[in-house]
Design a protein around this motif. Structure first.
Motif, mmCIF file in Angstrom:
data_model
loop_
_atom_site.group_PDB
_atom_site.id
_atom_site.type_symbol
_atom_site.label_atom_id
_atom_site.label_comp_id
_atom_site.label_asym_id
_atom_site.label_seq_id
_atom_site.Cartn_x
_atom_site.Cartn_y
_atom_site.Cartn_z
ATOM 1 N N ARG A 1 -101.285 27.907 50.692
ATOM 2 C CA ARG A 1 -100.277 28.754 51.312
ATOM 3 C C ARG A 1 -98.978 27.992 51.581
ATOM 4 O O ARG A 1 -97.941 28.600 51.792
ATOM 5 C CB ARG A 1 -100.804 29.322 52.625
ATOM 6 C CG ARG A 1 -101.979 30.240 52.439
ATOM 7 C CD ARG A 1 -102.491 30.750 53.754
ATOM 8 N NE ARG A 1 -103.699 31.541 53.556
ATOM 9 C CZ ARG A 1 -104.414 32.037 54.536
ATOM 10 N NH1 ARG A 1 -104.043 31.836 55.784
ATOM 11 N NH2 ARG A 1 -105.488 32.739 54.281
ATOM 12 N N LEU A 2 -99.041 26.693 51.585
ATOM 13 C CA LEU A 2 -97.865 25.882 51.868
ATOM 14 C C LEU A 2 -96.992 25.666 50.641
ATOM 15 O O LEU A 2 -95.796 25.408 50.770
ATOM 16 C CB LEU A 2 -98.282 24.517 52.432
ATOM 17 C CG LEU A 2 -99.115 24.557 53.710
ATOM 18 C CD1 LEU A 2 -99.547 23.146 54.084
ATOM 19 C CD2 LEU A 2 -98.329 25.199 54.837
ATOM 20 N N ILE A 3 -97.600 25.730 49.454
ATOM 21 C CA ILE A 3 -96.833 25.399 48.246
ATOM 22 C C ILE A 3 -97.043 26.379 47.107
ATOM 23 O O ILE A 3 -96.994 26.002 45.940
ATOM 24 C CB ILE A 3 -97.164 23.977 47.750
ATOM 25 C CG1 ILE A 3 -98.661 23.836 47.440
ATOM 26 C CG2 ILE A 3 -96.712 22.925 48.738
ATOM 27 C CD1 ILE A 3 -99.013 22.585 46.674
ATOM 28 N N GLU A 4 -97.244 27.630 47.393
ATOM 29 C CA GLU A 4 -97.398 28.600 46.309
ATOM 30 C C GLU A 4 -96.287 28.345 45.295
ATOM 31 O O GLU A 4 -95.125 28.276 45.650
ATOM 32 C CB GLU A 4 -97.337 30.034 46.836
ATOM 33 C CG GLU A 4 -98.560 30.450 47.603
ATOM 34 C CD GLU A 4 -99.845 30.490 46.787
ATOM 35 O OE1 GLU A 4 -99.798 30.647 45.560
ATOM 36 O OE2 GLU A 4 -100.907 30.366 47.397
ATOM 37 N N ASN B 1 -102.355 37.507 39.088
ATOM 38 C CA ASN B 1 -102.643 36.084 39.185
ATOM 39 C C ASN B 1 -101.572 35.392 40.027
ATOM 40 O O ASN B 1 -100.384 35.578 39.787
ATOM 41 C CB ASN B 1 -102.710 35.462 37.785
ATOM 42 C CG ASN B 1 -103.174 34.035 37.801
ATOM 43 O OD1 ASN B 1 -102.460 33.162 38.263
ATOM 44 N ND2 ASN B 1 -104.367 33.804 37.294
ATOM 45 N N GLY B 2 -102.017 34.604 40.973
ATOM 46 C CA GLY B 2 -101.101 33.843 41.819
ATOM 47 C C GLY B 2 -101.276 32.344 41.679
ATOM 48 O O GLY B 2 -100.564 31.577 42.323
ATOM 49 N N VAL C 1 -100.680 44.336 43.694
ATOM 50 C CA VAL C 1 -101.823 44.112 44.588
ATOM 51 C C VAL C 1 -102.988 45.013 44.184
ATOM 52 O O VAL C 1 -104.140 44.565 44.112
ATOM 53 C CB VAL C 1 -101.427 44.330 46.062
ATOM 54 C CG1 VAL C 1 -102.652 44.311 46.974
ATOM 55 C CG2 VAL C 1 -100.435 43.258 46.495
ATOM 56 N N ASP C 2 -102.700 46.275 43.894
ATOM 57 C CA ASP C 2 -103.768 47.206 43.513
ATOM 58 C C ASP C 2 -104.441 46.780 42.207
ATOM 59 O O ASP C 2 -105.665 46.912 42.070
ATOM 60 C CB ASP C 2 -103.221 48.628 43.391
ATOM 61 C CG ASP C 2 -102.823 49.229 44.733
ATOM 62 O OD1 ASP C 2 -103.186 48.657 45.787
ATOM 63 O OD2 ASP C 2 -102.136 50.266 44.721
ATOM 64 N N ILE C 3 -103.688 46.253 41.257
ATOM 65 C CA ILE C 3 -104.275 45.750 40.010
ATOM 66 C C ILE C 3 -105.270 44.638 40.318
ATOM 67 O O ILE C 3 -106.335 44.558 39.713
ATOM 68 C CB ILE C 3 -103.176 45.259 39.042
ATOM 69 C CG1 ILE C 3 -102.403 46.451 38.481
ATOM 70 C CG2 ILE C 3 -103.759 44.402 37.918
ATOM 71 C CD1 ILE C 3 -101.129 46.064 37.729
ATOM 72 N N ASP D 1 -102.205 34.812 52.154
ATOM 73 C CA ASP D 1 -102.941 35.430 53.255
ATOM 74 C C ASP D 1 -102.767 36.945 53.285
ATOM 75 O O ASP D 1 -102.926 37.572 54.322
ATOM 76 C CB ASP D 1 -102.488 34.830 54.589
ATOM 77 C CG ASP D 1 -101.013 35.072 54.887
ATOM 78 O OD1 ASP D 1 -100.293 35.609 54.011
ATOM 79 O OD2 ASP D 1 -100.574 34.722 55.995
ATOM 80 N N GLY D 2 -102.421 37.521 52.138
ATOM 81 C CA GLY D 2 -102.208 38.957 52.074
ATOM 82 C C GLY D 2 -100.781 39.361 52.389
ATOM 83 O O GLY D 2 -100.449 40.543 52.351
#
Length: 188
Positions: free
Chosen positions: A17-20, A40-41, A87-89, A165-166
């Motif tokens: 979460r700090l370095i996306e 994909n993230g 998000v839904d995908i 985190d959403g």
């Protein structure tokens, strides 16, 4: 003087979460005549010349088998106005439904790969798998971009960034520091 005692410890299971690294992407594949798209993230650029990208696609993803067996995909970059769809995908599986149909996405044939481009996205990058040596250990596919496309009707889109985190952020004000990039002028 500040020491680590002045700082707050951050849980290692949340360090991503700090370095996306960049915008949320869609990754499309075609397998046995059927198109699929996933959210994909976890991806990154590995080098810029010649370009090489990396993307995590795990065995738990329906797209995994398609990527392994066909060795190709399209990385699509949606603008932030597609956030709810993106998000839904990610909340359903291509094993259960046709996501292009369900989310009213337009599959566009590419030039270099069989996997479809996503017309609604700002950018589409046709890729072939360049290296699978990190797949078994890390689910990390190295991808070689073969062709890249942008939609000229989407000028300067704001991109969507997952915070892990959403919650999401969208690109904001652009800071132009090109004149300070003295070591990297050839990239400008």
């Amino acid at each position: 003087m500040i020491t680590v005692k002045d700082l707050q410890a951050h849980p290692l299971d949340r360090v991503h979460r700090l370095i996306e690294p960049g915008p949320v992407i869609l990754l499309s594949t075609r397998y046995r005549g059927r198109d699929n798209v996933m959210t994909n993230g976890f991806h990154m650029m590995v080098r810029h010349s010649p370009p090489l990208m990396a993307c995590v696609v795990g065995t738990w993803d329906h797209s995994y088998r398609a990527l392994v067996e066909t060795g190709e995909c399209v990385v699509s970059v949606p603008a932030a106005d597609m956030a709810a769809t993106v998000v839904d995908i990610g909340n359903c599986s291509g094993a259960d439904l046709d996501k292009f149909e369900r989310f009213d996405l337009t599959a566009v044939p590419g030039e270099a790969v069989e996997a479809p481009l996503v017309a609604e996205c700002w950018a589409n990058i046709e890729c072939r798998v360049a290296d699978t040596s990190l797949v078994a250990a890390y689910h990390l596919f190295l991808l070689e971009p073969l062709r890249a496309w942008t939609d000229p009707s989407q000028r300067d889109p704001q991109l969507l960034h997952h915070r892990g985190d959403g919650t999401f952020a969208r690109d904001g004000h652009i800071i132009d520091l090109k004149d300070r990039m003295t070591k990297w002028q050839y990239l400008l």
